[in-house]
Design an enzyme around this catalytic site. Structure first.
Site, PDB file in Angstrom:
ATOM      1  N   HIS A 299      -1.379  -3.562  -9.110  1.00  0.00           N
ATOM      2  CA  HIS A 299      -1.975  -4.648  -8.322  1.00  0.00           C
ATOM      3  C   HIS A 299      -3.220  -5.162  -9.043  1.00  0.00           C
ATOM      4  O   HIS A 299      -3.955  -4.391  -9.664  1.00  0.00           O
ATOM      5  CB  HIS A 299      -2.337  -4.150  -6.911  1.00  0.00           C
ATOM      6  CG  HIS A 299      -2.714  -5.283  -6.013  1.00  0.00           C
ATOM      7  ND1 HIS A 299      -3.982  -5.812  -6.005  1.00  0.00           N
ATOM      8  CD2 HIS A 299      -1.990  -6.017  -5.134  1.00  0.00           C
ATOM      9  CE1 HIS A 299      -4.017  -6.827  -5.147  1.00  0.00           C
ATOM     10  NE2 HIS A 299      -2.819  -6.963  -4.607  1.00  0.00           N
TER      11      HIS A 299
ATOM     12  N   GLU B   3       1.805 -12.219  -8.933  1.00  0.00           N
ATOM     13  CA  GLU B   3       0.625 -12.507  -8.120  1.00  0.00           C
ATOM     14  C   GLU B   3      -0.465 -13.100  -9.000  1.00  0.00           C
ATOM     15  O   GLU B   3      -1.211 -12.355  -9.654  1.00  0.00           O
ATOM     16  CB  GLU B   3       0.104 -11.220  -7.476  1.00  0.00           C
ATOM     17  CG  GLU B   3       1.086 -10.577  -6.530  1.00  0.00           C
ATOM     18  CD  GLU B   3       0.367  -9.780  -5.443  1.00  0.00           C
ATOM     19  OE1 GLU B   3       0.681  -9.997  -4.262  1.00  0.00           O
ATOM     20  OE2 GLU B   3      -0.513  -8.966  -5.767  1.00  0.00           O
TER      21      GLU B   3
ATOM     22  N   GLY C  99      -6.106 -13.608  -1.881  1.00  0.00           N
ATOM     23  CA  GLY C  99      -7.207 -13.524  -0.924  1.00  0.00           C
ATOM     24  C   GLY C  99      -8.135 -14.728  -0.977  1.00  0.00           C
ATOM     25  O   GLY C  99      -9.225 -14.706  -0.408  1.00  0.00           O
TER      26      GLY C  99
ATOM     27  N   ASN D  48       1.000  -5.546   2.101  1.00  0.00           N
ATOM     28  CA  ASN D  48      -0.003  -4.704   1.442  1.00  0.00           C
ATOM     29  C   ASN D  48      -1.239  -4.707   2.341  1.00  0.00           C
ATOM     30  O   ASN D  48      -1.970  -5.694   2.389  1.00  0.00           O
ATOM     31  CB  ASN D  48      -0.308  -5.304   0.057  1.00  0.00           C
ATOM     32  CG  ASN D  48      -1.442  -4.596  -0.646  1.00  0.00           C
ATOM     33  OD1 ASN D  48      -1.914  -3.554  -0.192  1.00  0.00           O
ATOM     34  ND2 ASN D  48      -1.888  -5.169  -1.759  1.00  0.00           N
ATOM     35  N   TRP D  49      -1.422  -3.600   3.053  1.00  0.00           N
ATOM     36  CA  TRP D  49      -2.501  -3.551   4.047  1.00  0.00           C
ATOM     37  C   TRP D  49      -3.873  -3.283   3.417  1.00  0.00           C
ATOM     38  O   TRP D  49      -4.891  -3.321   4.107  1.00  0.00           O
ATOM     39  CB  TRP D  49      -2.186  -2.500   5.117  1.00  0.00           C
ATOM     40  CG  TRP D  49      -0.999  -2.842   5.990  1.00  0.00           C
ATOM     41  CD1 TRP D  49      -0.245  -3.990   5.934  1.00  0.00           C
ATOM     42  CD2 TRP D  49      -0.426  -2.046   7.040  1.00  0.00           C
ATOM     43  NE1 TRP D  49       0.749  -3.946   6.886  1.00  0.00           N
ATOM     44  CE2 TRP D  49       0.664  -2.765   7.582  1.00  0.00           C
ATOM     45  CE3 TRP D  49      -0.732  -0.795   7.580  1.00  0.00           C
ATOM     46  CZ2 TRP D  49       1.447  -2.272   8.637  1.00  0.00           C
ATOM     47  CZ3 TRP D  49       0.050  -0.297   8.619  1.00  0.00           C
ATOM     48  CH2 TRP D  49       1.124  -1.033   9.143  1.00  0.00           C
ATOM     49  N   LYS D  50      -3.892  -2.981   2.138  1.00  0.00           N
ATOM     50  CA  LYS D  50      -5.144  -2.744   1.396  1.00  0.00           C
ATOM     51  C   LYS D  50      -6.029  -1.740   2.148  1.00  0.00           C
ATOM     52  O   LYS D  50      -5.506  -0.856   2.829  1.00  0.00           O
ATOM     53  CB  LYS D  50      -5.855  -4.080   1.116  1.00  0.00           C
ATOM     54  CG  LYS D  50      -4.914  -5.077   0.417  1.00  0.00           C
ATOM     55  CD  LYS D  50      -5.614  -6.272  -0.172  1.00  0.00           C
ATOM     56  CE  LYS D  50      -4.593  -7.197  -0.805  1.00  0.00           C
ATOM     57  NZ  LYS D  50      -5.191  -8.342  -1.476  1.00  0.00           N
TER      58      LYS D  50
ATOM     59  N   GLY E  45      -0.776  -9.964   1.636  1.00  0.00           N
ATOM     60  CA  GLY E  45      -2.007  -9.227   1.921  1.00  0.00           C
ATOM     61  C   GLY E  45      -2.536  -9.564   3.300  1.00  0.00           C
ATOM     62  O   GLY E  45      -2.092  -9.026   4.312  1.00  0.00           O
ATOM     63  N   GLY E  46      -3.488 -10.496   3.371  1.00  0.00           N
ATOM     64  CA  GLY E  46      -4.173 -10.825   4.623  1.00  0.00           C
ATOM     65  C   GLY E  46      -3.239 -11.059   5.802  1.00  0.00           C
ATOM     66  O   GLY E  46      -3.437 -10.511   6.894  1.00  0.00           O
TER      67      GLY E  46
ATOM     68  N   GLU F   6      -6.029  -5.887  -8.032  1.00  0.00           N
ATOM     69  CA  GLU F   6      -7.296  -5.227  -7.665  1.00  0.00           C
ATOM     70  C   GLU F   6      -7.448  -3.905  -8.417  1.00  0.00           C
ATOM     71  O   GLU F   6      -8.571  -3.482  -8.717  1.00  0.00           O
ATOM     72  CB  GLU F   6      -7.364  -5.061  -6.133  1.00  0.00           C
ATOM     73  CG  GLU F   6      -7.651  -6.415  -5.476  1.00  0.00           C
ATOM     74  CD  GLU F   6      -7.039  -6.628  -4.106  1.00  0.00           C
ATOM     75  OE1 GLU F   6      -6.659  -5.661  -3.435  1.00  0.00           O
ATOM     76  OE2 GLU F   6      -6.925  -7.818  -3.701  1.00  0.00           O
TER      77      GLU F   6
HETATM   78  P1  PGA Z   1      -3.261 -12.128  -0.005  1.00  0.00           P
HETATM   79  O1  PGA Z   1      -3.005 -10.788  -0.908  1.00  0.00           O
HETATM   80  O2  PGA Z   1      -1.937 -12.417   0.682  1.00  0.00           O
HETATM   81  O3  PGA Z   1      -4.331 -11.729   0.960  1.00  0.00           O
HETATM   82  O4  PGA Z   1      -3.656 -13.193  -0.945  1.00  0.00           O
HETATM   83  C1  PGA Z   1      -1.821 -10.607  -1.623  1.00  0.00           C
HETATM   84  C2  PGA Z   1      -1.893  -9.314  -2.384  1.00  0.00           C
HETATM   85  O5  PGA Z   1      -2.972  -8.953  -2.851  1.00  0.00           O
HETATM   86  O6  PGA Z   1      -0.877  -8.605  -2.552  1.00  0.00           O
END
Ligand code: PGA
Length: 249
Positions: free
Chosen positions: A96, A168, A174, A9-11, A229-230, A98
């Site tokens: 998600h 998650e 994050g 997930n490149w956000k 994510g990261g 977020e």
């Molecule tokens: P993270 O994000 O690996 O940076 O914790 C995971 C995600 O939000 O899918």
């Protein structure tokens, strides 16, 4: 037998050029990994075209980070699932944390988005998970059950038959604070118990997965891969996480 899956997930990151080059590095590295693994990258909407040019004809699958609950019409700023399909997307992340917590999206809206994604023939990667406050008050299972029920109430018992679920915990996303393999396994096994016919359902863990902790998480019996994510923004880290999946789920 479940398919091991790693999704990046490149956000809200990258440029057209960096998205293209990250996708290319992942495609190049995938040839070293076992074939049973499914690897997905989810760039921003505006980078989908660039990345699709790289992934076309390769084993790297394309996904999006969200989709509208509507198919078309007067919905300013939205992107519909059929539009994503036209770009070659096969997966869409839905719910998600977020979207749920930063943008305040409800269970009802999230379930409607899920329905729109399936109606367009795409596979939802449906995210569930509790906040720190919910974990500390002992309500993790009821929160996750409620999030699953929102989709089931709308679409019926077979709604997860062609889907991927990602657990998650919001407090692990994050933050560098990962759920322990046992904490994650407990919730994964709970999810499998809540979903009818879930033996073949891939359930991913997400939240600060890194090359250093992926192996112990993926070793758990109900963890079938990760939503990253990261660490998905670095090709070497992402490929190392892919390599940590088990061949037999
Ligand atoms: P993270 O994000 O690996 O940076 O914790 C995971 C995600 O939000 O899918």
């Amino acid at each position: 037998m479940r398919t091991p899956i790693v999704a990046g997930n490149w956000k809200l990151n990258g440029t057209r050029a960096s998205a293209r080059s990250l996708a290319q590095s992942i495609v190049d590295g995938l040839s070293q990994l076992h074939d049973a693994l499914r690897v997905i990258v989810c760039p921003t909407f505006v980078h989908l075209g660039e990345v699709a040019e790289v992934t076309a004809g390769t084993p790297l699958a394309l996904g999006a980070q969200d989709a509208a609950d509507q198919q078309s019409g007067a919905f300013t700023g939205e992107v519909a699932a059929p539009m994503l399909a036209e770009y070659g997307c096969r997966y869409v992340i839905i719910g998600h944390s977020e979207r749920r917590h930063v943008y305040g999206e409800s269970d009802t809206l999230t379930a409607a988005k899920y329905a729109a994604v399936q109606a367009a023939g795409l596979t939802p990667i449906y995210c569930v998970g509790e906040t720190l406050e919910e974990r500390e008050s002992g309500t993790t299972q009821s929160v996750v059950a409620r999030q699953l029920r929102a989709v089931r109430d709308l679409l019926g018992d077979t709604c997860f038959a062609d889907a991927v679920i990602a657990y998650e915990p919001v407090w692990a996303i994050g933050t560098g604070r990962t759920a322990s393999p046992e904490q994650a396994q407990d919730v994964h096994s709970f999810i499998r118990g809540e979903v009818p016919d879930a033996q073949s359902l891939s359930i991913l863990y997400g939240g600060s997965v890194k090359p250093g902790n992926a192996g112990e998480l993926f070793a758990m019996p109900d963890i079938d891969g990760g939503l990253i994510g990261g660490a998905a923004l670095d090709a070497a880290d992402f490929l190392a996480i892919c390599a940590a999946t088990r061949m037999e789920q």
